[in-house]
Design an enzyme around this catalytic site. Structure first.
Site, PDB file in Angstrom:
ATOM      1  N   LYS A 150      49.663  37.600  57.487  1.00 41.92           N
ATOM      2  CA  LYS A 150      50.634  38.347  56.948  1.00 41.92           C
ATOM      3  C   LYS A 150      52.099  37.524  56.308  1.00 41.92           C
ATOM      4  O   LYS A 150      52.169  36.645  56.701  1.00 41.92           O
ATOM      5  CB  LYS A 150      51.010  39.381  58.039  1.00 41.92           C
ATOM      6  CG  LYS A 150      49.819  40.253  58.642  1.00 41.92           C
ATOM      7  CD  LYS A 150      50.289  40.951  60.024  1.00 41.92           C
ATOM      8  CE  LYS A 150      49.205  41.304  60.526  1.00 41.92           C
ATOM      9  NZ  LYS A 150      48.851  42.910  59.503  1.00 41.92           N
ATOM     10  N   ARG A 196      39.252  46.791  63.141  1.00 41.20           N
ATOM     11  CA  ARG A 196      37.732  47.394  63.034  1.00 41.20           C
ATOM     12  C   ARG A 196      36.747  46.670  63.512  1.00 41.20           C
ATOM     13  O   ARG A 196      35.694  47.024  63.910  1.00 41.20           O
ATOM     14  CB  ARG A 196      37.841  47.890  61.637  1.00 41.20           C
ATOM     15  CG  ARG A 196      37.430  46.878  60.581  1.00 41.20           C
ATOM     16  CD  ARG A 196      37.740  47.230  59.109  1.00 41.20           C
ATOM     17  NE  ARG A 196      39.370  47.531  58.982  1.00 41.20           N
ATOM     18  CZ  ARG A 196      39.765  47.971  57.822  1.00 41.20           C
ATOM     19  NH1 ARG A 196      39.113  48.421  56.841  1.00 41.20           N
ATOM     20  NH2 ARG A 196      40.989  48.383  57.863  1.00 41.20           N
TER      21      ARG A 196
END
Length: 503
Positions: free
Chosen positions: A279, A353
């Site tokens: 990130k 996920r």
């Protein structure tokens, strides 16, 4: 590390009359509205006589108080046995007040009285439970890591006296205390920095909290996860020296063969750098909140046990730290999720996920009637719905039920679709699925479509994306301070209660 059970709430007592003694140092919180003359008017209640009401209104009007929503004004009232009176505005008068309007007013009052140990309130005559929740959550503070130099000098709210003539006032106050304490416990988890809350420590604290209320607890360590085939959890966690865990917390409240069973699943990434797909540095520290879903799920199943809900609730909570290192999974790697589906990991920052898919498959092995999963899953949730509105996806009927209940209790979840065509965006050239789409659009919905692939047939399922609502990076508002919010603990508990009542 501390593994003691969570947040300790103030002592809450209920009284049908305004005490004459023992509250001399207390602040009396009262609701006011904007009257026809555009001045603050005290909401009618049986605890203040005409003399006291007149005294308060004269003082308020001398200060120009209007009674607008979220406005607070503090005055003296010598005829009353309290140190001072805090008037909190509710806006225009109405016949009935939504619970969240009272909850928010109580929260605003509590924040404005930061450092007050003892409060008495007539706001509770409008809604006992909402008042208690708002006062506890509005007064919430997290100061565990402050030294004497910066720690708050003022005391914390220690005693709340709610005034109410309602028949069920004591039961409502107790329920409000338990609900608010659960939310505050979730906040404590979220606000604890990743240096002190990593997967093993998170699992220990979850165990201690669960065992304190009689839950059955199971914890799988990294060896058990590898042996069990939990490829998503292992894959995300293998870049960190702090190894992953899977925690299972079980509340056995159902009686008889027709008792409903609900599975809860929450994302527990204790810190998310994005892994190899790292990130940007700006605001990465907010990723201390990436276990907000897990925090809410743990708090909710504990609350279900405290409230003795007559259903079975099983929480399955995957915990991992997503770090870049020589052992981390790479973009392009293929892993096998628990249950056998293979996934090409195109982006290691779409890690939530992966651990959730494992947990969902495991949760479905228990053959639940319903499954609620929540996670700080996608930045796309913030783009679509903003910082305070969770996105709710899943089977249409159950999705709408969850969203409606969320709106009714003030967490304001909003139903979102899962278009079938989005599944094509998750096709992989080498595996059963890819973990991200090649498109920049509908990211929240694509993640929901991915998770849907792992839900067993026949299970009513809802996915709640709380990427922004779980962590307030802006100014405090209502009963919500900066940092962890505890959303969607109250939504999930409301759904559990609704299932317990209606099936």
């Amino acid at each position: 590390m501390s593994t003691a059970p969570g947040y300790q709430s103030p002592t809450v007592t209920v009284s049908a009359t305004l005490p004459k003694r023992g509250i001399g140092s207390a602040v009396l919180i009262i609701p006011v509205v904007t009257g026809d003359d555009d001045q603050a008017t005290v909401v009618t209640n049986p605890f203040l006589d005409a003399e006291a009401v007149g005294e308060i209104e004269v003082a308020l009007r001398a200060l120009g108080a209007k009674g607008g929503t979220d406005q607070t004004t503090r005055v003296l009232a010598p005829s009353l046995p309290v140190a001072s009176v805090l008037a909190v505005g509710l806006g225009k008068s109405r016949d009935e007040w939504p619970g969240d309007a009272i909850r928010r007013a109580a929260g605003v009052a509590a924040r404005s009285l930061n450092g007050t140990e003892n409060v008495v309130t007539t706001l509770s005559e409008l809604d006992v439970e909402a008042t208690v929740e708002g006062l506890i959550l509005g007064s919430y503070r997290f100061s565990e890591f402050r030294s004497a130099k910066t720690a708050p000098k003022e005391p914390r709210l220690a005693k709340v006296t709610v005034l109410s003539t309602a028949k069920n006032a004591k039961a409502d106050a107790a329920r409000g205390t338990n609900v608010a304490t659960a939310v505050a416990t979730a906040r404590d988890f979220i606000n604890t920095p990743p240096s002190h809350l990593y997967p093993d420590e998170f699992a220990k604290r979850a165990r201690a909290l669960g065992e304190s209320v009689g839950l059955q607890v199971e914890v799988l360590d990294e060896k058990a996860l590898v042996k069990g085939g939990y490829g998503g959890i292992v894959g995300v966690g293998k870049g960190s020296e702090r190894q992953p865990r899977l925690v299972r917390l079980t509340h056995k409240g159902g009686k008889g063969r027709k008792a409903k069973k609900v599975a809860l699943v929450g994302k527990g990434v204790t810190f998310d750098t994005g892994g190899i797909s790292i990130k940007p540095a700006a605001n990465m520290h907010h990723m201390t909140s990436d276990m907000g879903g897990a925090a809410a799920v743990i708090a909710t199943v504990v609350l279900a046990a405290k409230q003795q809900l007559p259903i079975d609730v099983v929480a399955t909570v995957p915990m991992a730290e997503n770090m870049p290192s020589s052992s981390a999974q790479r973009p392009g790697d293929v892993l096998t999720q628990y249950g056998g589906i293979t996934v090409e990991v195109l982006n290691t920052d779409a890690e939530g996920r992966l651990i959730l898919a494992d947990a969902i498959v495991r949760a479905c092995e228990d053959e639940p009637d319903y499954l609620i999963e929540t996670s700080t899953l996608t930045g796309a949730q913030t783009v679509a719905l903003g910082s305070r509105t969770p996105g709710v996806m899943g089977n249409d009927e159950f999705r709408d039920r969850v969203a409606t209940l969320s709106q009714s209790i003030g967490e304001n979840g909003w139903a979102m679709p899962l278009p079938e065509e989005l599944k094509d965006d998750l096709k992989s050239t080498v595996a059963d699925l890819a973990n991200v789409s090649g498109s920049r659009y509908a990211g929240m919905l694509v993640a929901g479509v991915y998770l849907r692939e792992f839900v067993a047939e026949g299970v009513q399922w809802a996915h709640i994306d709380v990427a922004a609502p779980a962590y307030n990076t802006g100014a405090p508002w209502g009963y919500t301070g900066k940092g962890g919010t505890g959303v969607p603990t109250r939504t999930m508990f409301a759904v559990l209660e609704d299932i317990a009542e209606k099936g």
